[in-house]
Design a protein around this motif. Structure first.
Motif, PDB file in Angstrom:
ATOM      1  N   TYR A  17      -8.867  -4.583   3.467  1.00  5.26           N
ATOM      2  CA  TYR A  17      -8.002  -4.291   2.316  1.00  5.26           C
ATOM      3  C   TYR A  17      -8.810  -4.044   1.038  1.00  5.26           C
ATOM      4  N   GLU A  66      -7.361  -1.396   6.924  1.00  4.51           N
ATOM      5  CA  GLU A  66      -6.452  -2.442   7.386  1.00  4.51           C
ATOM      6  C   GLU A  66      -7.166  -3.733   7.766  1.00  4.51           C
ATOM      7  N   PRO A  94     -10.762  -0.959  -4.206  1.00  9.91           N
ATOM      8  CA  PRO A  94      -9.538  -0.184  -4.004  1.00  9.91           C
ATOM      9  C   PRO A  94      -8.970   0.401  -5.295  1.00  9.91           C
ATOM     10  N   PHE A 119      -2.850   0.721  -3.873  1.00 11.84           N
ATOM     11  CA  PHE A 119      -1.853  -0.347  -3.889  1.00 11.84           C
ATOM     12  C   PHE A 119      -1.088  -0.345  -5.204  1.00 11.84           C
ATOM     13  N   LEU A 125      -5.825   3.369   3.697  1.00 16.32           N
ATOM     14  CA  LEU A 125      -5.898   1.917   3.786  1.00 16.32           C
ATOM     15  C   LEU A 125      -6.954   1.464   4.780  1.00 16.32           C
ATOM     16  N   GLY A 158      -7.893   1.732  -0.423  1.00 17.02           N
ATOM     17  CA  GLY A 158      -6.506   2.169  -0.341  1.00 17.02           C
ATOM     18  C   GLY A 158      -5.916   2.301  -1.732  1.00 17.02           C
ATOM     19  N   HIS A 180       0.834  -1.191   0.000  1.00 14.80           N
ATOM     20  CA  HIS A 180       0.000   0.000   0.000  1.00 14.80           C
ATOM     21  C   HIS A 180       0.875   1.249   0.000  1.00 14.80           C
TER      22      HIS A 180
END
Length: 528
Positions: free
Chosen positions: A389, A386, A498, A394, A384, A392, A362
């Motif tokens: 996932y 956590e 994401p 990446f 992010l 975020g 990330h």
């Protein structure tokens, strides 16, 4: 018998050592001998002698022929095997002791060398397949349950790059093609005895025939989480609607030394044997012609490849993806260990940013600029999550194209439309990409610059580090309505994402992962 250096190989009771090789309905039987072999030196082009090399003399050859090349004009006299095994010629002269430099190939899934996708695909059809891979990776972003047993990955067309590993010994030696996945820390192959199985051309790994294979015990420190399968350490990996279940074992792996190009032995490497494979498939690469037999994960994790070989590679790897505008290369190379470093000249220009390398890679993206103007994007969309996932930003070479959450993609798209409006150009929604133009810049006309602003944390201090993307990282030429045009090579996904920094946008950057220190280095590097 006329060779002055030939000798039959003996076994412990002085009798000659024999061999038997089966090829479907054909069989070769004979004894194993040794003799002097000559190989060309790659640098000098001169022949070099290698003495006492073992090989088989086929004396009973049943039902043998080599395709249409048979009869008195046949020029083929035998087989030279390159797969790993205790008596393989190539390995007897090539395997060295372990060093701190190893490498593996990054082969694009659409490479003509693999022939996974039809080679006569029109450019738009190819990009459609690659777009599907990008979306599937974004929508199938990795998550883990609280006990870290279940890992939600990607089902169809799940990674842009494929690699080939060599593992096992004796009758279990195999060189399978695996998806190379920076979003997973698990390496697994489908093994013989699976039920159910997915179809594969290469066959399943015969782990019970490998002389160096061993099931992992529950108390092994790499058995995390402690999932039991048939009395041994097990694993479960989920791929959307698909699931792979099996046993964790250890075996000998062979990796190429980045300096000498020779294979080296790495013993006691843990990996998964997929024995219960439900609904697993690899996109359009399905059926009996499928060459992919599993996944090779290089994300961080207790059983990850990086962690197991930490003494050799120190959590470092590097790659450079060639530009997609140039003629496509067959593969790139990913370097691990001491060879994962920038050149002396590049060290003066290299930039470094922080990353969270706990489970995936990330990056701390703070914002995006177009033509020098910072876009109005809430930076929280890049933060992010956590736990799951699924949110975020990446870096993910397995995604061909960058995906952005819509709340970040729309301001980018609007800014590009505004930029090109000064030329009087009207945007067009393409078949795959929702921002295209049926013209191409000429004369004084230019593409806009796009800059990604990352946060680098240096102790208590923070600084903004810019990654400048040129036109070849943002736009791709297409023939649209019989005119030369171009499209924005990014894809929107619903919030919260994401967001993935894909391979197209990483092209012509040399990228170094320093996983142990949670740092990512990058520098412009055009492959010549």
């Amino acid at each position: 018998m006329d060779s002055t250096t030939y000798g039959r190989m003996k076994i412990h009771d002085k009798r000659s050592c024999g061999f038997e090789a089966r090829y479907n309905q054909a069989k070769a039987v004979g004894f194993v001998g040794t003799d002097t072999f000559y190989f060309k030196d790659a640098k000098t082009a001169k022949l070099e002698s290698h003495q006492d090399i073992a090989f088989g003399c086929g004396l009973r050859n049943y039902d043998f022929w080599f395709g249409d090349n048979r009869g008195p004009l046949n020029v083929i006299a035998g087989i030279h095997g390159l797969a790993p095994g205790p008596s393989i010629l190539f390995y007897m002269i090539s395997i060295l002791s372990q060093t701190d430099a190893l490498s593996m190939k990054m082969i694009p899934i659409d490479s003509p060398h693999l022939q996974i996708f039809p080679q006569n695909l029109a450019p738009l059809d190819r990009h459609e397949l690659l777009s599907n891979i990008s979306i599937s990776r974004a929508l199938g972003g990795s998550t883990r349950s609280s006990n870290q047993i279940s890992q939600h990955l990607y089902r169809a067309k799940s990674s842009y790059y494929i690699t080939q590993l060599a593992l096992g010994n004796g009758g279990g030696a195999q060189s399978p093609f695996l998806l190379l996945d920076t979003g997973s820390d698990e390496t697994w192959v489908q093994c013989e005895g699976c039920n159910p199985c997915f179809a594969t051309k290469a066959g399943n790994f015969r782990y019970m025939d490998s002389t160096t294979y061993a099931r992992m015990k529950i108390d092994d420190q790499r058995c995390v989480p402690q999932k039991i399968f048939e009395g041994s350490c097990g694993f479960v990996v989920q791929y959307s609607q698909a699931t792979t279940v099996g046993v964790i074992g250890t075996d000998t792996f062979y990796f190429k030394n980045a300096k000498t190009a020779r294979l080296e032995v790495y013993q006691d490497i843990a990996f998964g044997c997929g024995l219960r494979n439900y609904n697993v498939w690899f996109g359009d690469n399905t059926g009996p012609q499928n060459i992919i037999t599993g996944v090779h994960g290089i994300a961080p994790g207790p059983r990850s490849f990086l962690n197991q070989l930490d003494a050799q590679i120190q959590g470092r790897f590097l790659y450079c993806i060639p530009s997609w505008v140039e003629e496509r290369l067959a593969f790139s190379t990913i370097y691990f260990g001491e060879d994962a470093q920038m050149s002396e000249g590049e060290q003066r220009q290299v930039q470094v940013i922080s990353m969270n390398a706990d489970k995936r890679y990330h990056l701390f993206l703070d914002g995006i600029s177009v033509d020098g103007v910072r876009l109005s994007i809430d930076p929280s969309i890049f933060e992010l999550d956590e736990q799951y996932y699924n949110k975020g930003f990446f870096i993910d070479s397995g995604a061909p194209y960058t995906t952005l959450a819509r709340s970040a993609y729309k301001p980018l798209r609007d800014a590009i439309i505004q930029y090109f409006s000064k030329y009087g150009w009207e945007p067009k929604i393409g078949r795959l990409f929702d921002l295209c133009y049926v013209v191409y810049p000429s004369g004084e006309q230019r593409f806009p610059s796009v800059v990604l602003h990352f946060v680098h944390k240096n102790g208590e201090e923070k600084e903004i580090v810019d990654m400048v993307l040129d036109k070849d990282n943002i736009f791709q030429k297409f023939v649209i309505d019989q005119n030369q045009g171009f499209c924005l090579m990014m894809l929107p996904v619903d919030d919260p994402g994401p967001c993935l920094l894909g391979a197209f946008q990483q092209a012509n950057f040399k990228i170094l992962y320093d996983v142990k220190n949670w740092l990512l280095y990058f520098v412009h590097h055009h492959l010549g």
